[in-house]
Structures are given as C-alpha cells and as structure tokens.
Scaffold this motif. Structure first.
Motif, mmCIF file in Angstrom:
data_model
loop_
_atom_site.group_PDB
_atom_site.id
_atom_site.type_symbol
_atom_site.label_atom_id
_atom_site.label_comp_id
_atom_site.label_asym_id
_atom_site.label_seq_id
_atom_site.Cartn_x
_atom_site.Cartn_y
_atom_site.Cartn_z
ATOM 1 N N SER A 20 -73.686 10.056 14.067
ATOM 2 C CA SER A 20 -73.444 8.676 13.688
ATOM 3 C C SER A 20 -74.556 8.136 12.808
ATOM 4 C CB SER A 20 -73.285 7.799 14.934
ATOM 5 O OG SER A 20 -74.458 7.815 15.712
ATOM 6 N N GLU A 21 -75.665 8.886 12.688
ATOM 7 C CA GLU A 21 -76.733 8.471 11.795
ATOM 8 C C GLU A 21 -76.280 8.663 10.355
ATOM 9 O OE1 GLU A 21 -80.168 10.694 12.799
ATOM 10 O OE2 GLU A 21 -80.446 9.755 14.756
ATOM 11 N N SER A 22 -76.947 7.981 9.439
ATOM 12 C CA SER A 22 -76.576 8.067 8.036
ATOM 13 C C SER A 22 -76.764 9.481 7.510
ATOM 14 C CB SER A 22 -77.423 7.097 7.210
ATOM 15 O OG SER A 22 -77.136 5.764 7.566
ATOM 16 N N SER A 23 -75.844 9.892 6.652
ATOM 17 C CA SER A 23 -75.954 11.183 5.985
ATOM 18 C C SER A 23 -77.163 11.177 5.072
ATOM 19 C CB SER A 23 -74.689 11.443 5.173
ATOM 20 O OG SER A 23 -74.894 12.487 4.251
ATOM 21 N N PRO A 24 -77.899 12.299 4.994
ATOM 22 C CA PRO A 24 -79.043 12.375 4.077
ATOM 23 C C PRO A 24 -78.612 12.582 2.632
ATOM 24 C CG PRO A 24 -78.759 14.471 5.177
ATOM 25 C CD PRO A 24 -77.755 13.531 5.797
ATOM 26 N N ASN A 57 -65.512 10.234 13.710
ATOM 27 C CA ASN A 57 -65.418 11.528 14.394
ATOM 28 C C ASN A 57 -66.049 12.703 13.658
ATOM 29 O OD1 ASN A 57 -64.683 13.397 16.351
ATOM 30 N ND2 ASN A 57 -62.585 13.622 15.613
ATOM 31 N N GLY A 58 -67.378 12.722 13.581
ATOM 32 C CA GLY A 58 -68.091 13.860 13.000
ATOM 33 C C GLY A 58 -68.449 13.724 11.543
ATOM 34 N N GLY A 59 -68.177 12.582 10.962
ATOM 35 C CA GLY A 59 -68.499 12.421 9.552
ATOM 36 C C GLY A 59 -68.527 10.965 9.140
ATOM 37 N N LEU A 60 -68.772 10.770 7.862
ATOM 38 C CA LEU A 60 -68.814 9.432 7.296
ATOM 39 C C LEU A 60 -67.758 9.321 6.214
ATOM 40 C CD1 LEU A 60 -72.690 9.110 7.071
ATOM 41 C CD2 LEU A 60 -71.210 7.798 8.595
ATOM 42 N N PHE A 61 -66.878 8.358 6.355
ATOM 43 C CA PHE A 61 -65.781 8.150 5.417
ATOM 44 C C PHE A 61 -66.132 7.055 4.412
ATOM 45 C CE2 PHE A 61 -61.575 9.757 7.413
ATOM 46 C CZ PHE A 61 -62.193 10.915 7.847
ATOM 47 N N ILE A 106 -69.519 15.369 5.890
ATOM 48 C CA ILE A 106 -69.195 16.078 7.124
ATOM 49 C C ILE A 106 -70.479 16.529 7.810
ATOM 50 C CG2 ILE A 106 -67.874 17.976 8.121
ATOM 51 C CD1 ILE A 106 -66.191 17.976 5.541
ATOM 52 N N GLY A 107 -70.603 16.183 9.067
ATOM 53 C CA GLY A 107 -71.822 16.465 9.815
ATOM 54 C C GLY A 107 -72.126 17.945 9.966
ATOM 55 N N PRO A 108 -73.385 18.295 10.213
ATOM 56 C CA PRO A 108 -73.811 19.690 10.348
ATOM 57 C C PRO A 108 -73.007 20.451 11.397
ATOM 58 C CG PRO A 108 -75.715 18.236 10.242
ATOM 59 C CD PRO A 108 -74.505 17.348 10.380
ATOM 60 N N GLY A 109 -72.375 21.562 10.961
ATOM 61 C CA GLY A 109 -71.647 22.427 11.876
ATOM 62 C C GLY A 109 -70.352 21.861 12.412
ATOM 63 N N PHE A 110 -69.972 20.679 11.945
ATOM 64 C CA PHE A 110 -68.790 20.026 12.509
ATOM 65 C C PHE A 110 -67.502 20.696 12.061
ATOM 66 C CE2 PHE A 110 -65.379 16.846 12.414
ATOM 67 C CZ PHE A 110 -65.365 16.477 13.747
#
Length: 208
Positions: A20-24, A57-61, A106-110
């Motif tokens: 849920s943290e901001s994507s780098p 759910n695992g990413g940022l839209f 998309i989050g790491p490994g998601f």
C-alpha cells in the motif's frame, strides 16, 4: 475534482514492504489536449498533469483516461466531463460502452487472480518483467516494450521483476504496465457458452 495526488544465481530476497506504500517508480504525468475559443490546440488545465494513483489489491491503479461512448464524443469537451466523473467514482476494469486507459504499478512478486473481462485489451510493459499466465497453463514472459492482446480470455499477471543489490542479493521490484481496454460484442465460447466477466478477488467492482 481529482485526487492530487536485471541476473545471477544469487538468492532471492522478498521485499516485505507494504504494497500500500507508494511505488518507487516515477510519477505518471498525462497531458490532455483540447481547443481554445479560437480553435487552436492547447493543453487542458482542468486536470493536474500528475495523475493520481490509488491502491487496489497488490498494486497502484492510475486511470489515465476513460470514456463512456465508442466512438467517443469530443465536441464541447463532453468527454472531459465524463472523465471527471470517472475520477470521482472509478469504473470497474472495463466500461462496456467506452474506452479505458489505465496504468498499473504492480507490487514486488505480486500475482493477481485469474480473471476475464468482456473486452479487447492491449497491455504494454513499461517497466520491469511480467509473466502472462493463461487458464490453459500456458505462459509468456513479457519484457519492457512487449505487448499482449487479450481477446476476452482468462488470464493472470505475475510480477517477476528482480534486481541484484551491491551484496549480490536478488530483490523483487515493482513493475508498471499500461492497459487500453475497448468494448466488444458479447463473447461466445465453446458450445455456445456465453463468457462473462470474472473479477473475483481483483479488488475492483464489476464492470458496467
């Protein structure tokens, strides 16, 4: 209006930071054009250039743009008003009567659940590497610049992006994809079965 808002044989270390943290990855800027009163092309100023992102759910839209008619109606900036409404109340994955341009970090490994939309989807990897998985078990590794054409099929996405740090430890990283979803007529499968939308577990509502 809107919300402001590579490889070695080394071991893999999962990134346990909250998704849920901001994507780098860099912020997403989108530039919308329109016409001024004299008919000259200008950039629209009703929306901030940096697009907002929200956790799903695992990413940022990021809803880069969205319409509710196809072809879209641009006269009198009608489409801009439609987009504004969709920013305030986001659609499902698809708008059955219009188009969707969405960017997903998309989050790491998601790995997302297997899902299907009644739409024609163009998916482009902007950053990282993504495994495209079909319900047949077939897979393809998509690298930066690769494109997928989803024709109403059941599929899942897995972020397999990694990098190696200065200690030789491989770490999972964020990835980014661009999707353009277009409306299609109803999809009929083998034996005449009607194939509907399937988005359970995706963290989004059913498409209209």
């Amino acid at each position: 209006m809107t919300q402001k808002n590579e490889s070695t044989g080394s071991p893999v270390q999962s990134d346990n930071a909250s998704l849920s943290e901001s994507s780098p990855l860099p912020p997403i800027n989108r530039f919308i054009t329109t016409h001024d009163k004299s008919g000259v092309a200008v950039f629209d100023t009703n929306f901030p250039e940096e697009a907002s992102r929200h956790y799903v759910n695992g990413g940022l839209f990021t809803l880069a743009y969205c319409t509710n008619q196809f072809p879209a109606v641009l006269s009198d900036d009608q489409d801009l008003e439609v987009y504004q409404r969709f920013l305030q109340e986001p659609p499902g994955l698809v708008v059955s009567s219009g188009s969707v341009c969405r960017i997903v970090d998309i989050g790491p490994g998601f790995s997302c659940p297997m899902h299907r939309t009644v739409s024609l989807d163009y998916g482009v990897v902007l950053e990282g590497e993504i495994e495209l998985i079909l319900d047949s078990g077939e897979t393809r590794l998509m690298k930066r610049g690769d494109v997928s054409i989803q024709r109403g099929t059941s599929h899942a996405w897995k972020n397999v992006t990694t990098t190696v740090d200065e200690f030789g430890v491989r770490k999972e990283c964020w990835a980014r994809m661009l999707y353009v979803l277009l409306p299609v007529e109803g999809i009929t499968g083998v034996g005449g079965e009607k194939l509907g939308e399937m988005v359970s577990g995706m963290g989004v509502r059913q498409s209209d």
